[in-house]
Scaffold this motif. Sequence first.
Motif, mmCIF file in Angstrom:
data_model
loop_
_atom_site.group_PDB
_atom_site.id
_atom_site.type_symbol
_atom_site.label_atom_id
_atom_site.label_comp_id
_atom_site.label_asym_id
_atom_site.label_seq_id
_atom_site.Cartn_x
_atom_site.Cartn_y
_atom_site.Cartn_z
ATOM 1 N N LYS A 25 -3.647 -8.757 -4.114
ATOM 2 C CA LYS A 25 -4.391 -9.953 -3.713
ATOM 3 C C LYS A 25 -4.459 -10.037 -2.194
ATOM 4 O O LYS A 25 -3.478 -9.791 -1.514
ATOM 5 N N LEU A 80 -7.264 -5.882 -1.390
ATOM 6 C CA LEU A 80 -8.216 -4.924 -1.972
ATOM 7 C C LEU A 80 -9.629 -5.156 -1.454
ATOM 8 O O LEU A 80 -10.361 -4.201 -1.162
ATOM 9 N N TYR A 81 -10.041 -6.414 -1.318
ATOM 10 C CA TYR A 81 -11.413 -6.656 -0.858
ATOM 11 C C TYR A 81 -11.614 -6.187 0.573
ATOM 12 O O TYR A 81 -12.722 -5.786 0.963
ATOM 13 N N TYR A 113 -4.565 -2.638 -6.793
ATOM 14 C CA TYR A 113 -4.846 -4.071 -6.708
ATOM 15 C C TYR A 113 -3.718 -4.807 -5.997
ATOM 16 O O TYR A 113 -2.549 -4.727 -6.392
ATOM 17 N N GLU A 141 -12.329 -8.888 -5.799
ATOM 18 C CA GLU A 141 -11.187 -7.994 -6.026
ATOM 19 C C GLU A 141 -11.068 -7.617 -7.501
ATOM 20 O O GLU A 141 -10.728 -6.473 -7.829
#
Length: 405
Positions: A186, A189-190, A184, A375
Amino acid sequence: MRKFLIIVILIILVVSLSCSDQEDKLTFMHFWTSSDVRPVIVELIDEFEAANPGIEVELIDLNWSNGHDKITVAFATETAADVIELGSDWVPEYAARDLLMDLSDQAGPYRDSLMGWQAAELGNNVYGFPWMLGTRVLFYNKNLLKEAGLDPQKPPRTWDELYTFSETINQLGEPFYGFGSNSYEKFRLYKKFLPFLWSNDGSVISDDDSCLFDSRQAVEALDFYTRLTDIGYLESQRNLDDKFLAGELGFIISGDWILRRIRVQPPDFQVGAALIPGPDGGKRSASFLGGEFLTVNSKSKHKTEALKLIRFLVSRDADLRFNRAAGSVTPSNKQSAGEIIRDVHPLAMVFLDQLNYAVPSPVHPQWVLIQDIVEDAVQKAIYHKAEIEDILKSACGEITRILNE
């Protein structure tokens, strides 16, 4: 008393003239403050000023850690610059609040010469000129593939092949792993998961602002991504890059910054690059499309001058010099892109090819909030916090609430 009044008047005049001088300057908020890029920005600005007598540009430096917050505050206090560099995810957020100038008419003549427009489009309008683009590709270690009995000239093209090849490399034992999966982080991850969703014909939200994140396509994509992570090496992007360049990872999804590191410190193995694999059935590859965009403050008093500066910065020579300094192999200007691959790493061509299959984040004013939910869902899945169907159903409920606000 008279002398005092004269002094006060003189001070007011000086301050007034100073403020007038500031207002007459064309201001430009940008993020390129490093010692290898900012001097090039300054050179370009000097050339622009020389070619446009009477226009003086003031650079306002931002940094990546709090730049978004500073821009938001600047808009709220009506102190935002005339020209503002924005990341692709931020453009719709500010455009929806009428803080950016509609550049649709100005963009028309540049449509064929620049790539990446879709990330700056909201509705039928364009709110930014693409300046630098970014995407991700699959890097692989040819030596590890050969050692594992795989053909180093044939990287995986499907999900099944990526999984099987990764499992095969795992059998070499530690410290070697087949696939490096992002933990993870910010805003990171997406970008790693969504290509799998897109290549499986899935989406986060529909064109009419309905949540699609609990669809069959999303469940399949997240299930595969989770299984791939289960057999992989889970770490931050930086640590994954380090382990890959140390020769201990078979595959990693990463950006063109790896090419810069390879040039500076070549690894002791052969590096390959390929499009991110898609699922079986002939479905296409997909990757994340991001980038930096040049926008105009809707309340700017210097819109004509702002547009002149933007047109200059996205021109062939200026865009080429900027992207070279920044180490990017994907400038927005097509002529610059054609030029840049001649003198950089041969794998750069894969990035330009991947751009043909790259997709921007959903162009929605609330995407910054929605991406947090995406995420969080991916994080829950890869750490097995709940069943994938339940995770996505819950996430879709949260996304729907945001869409309905």
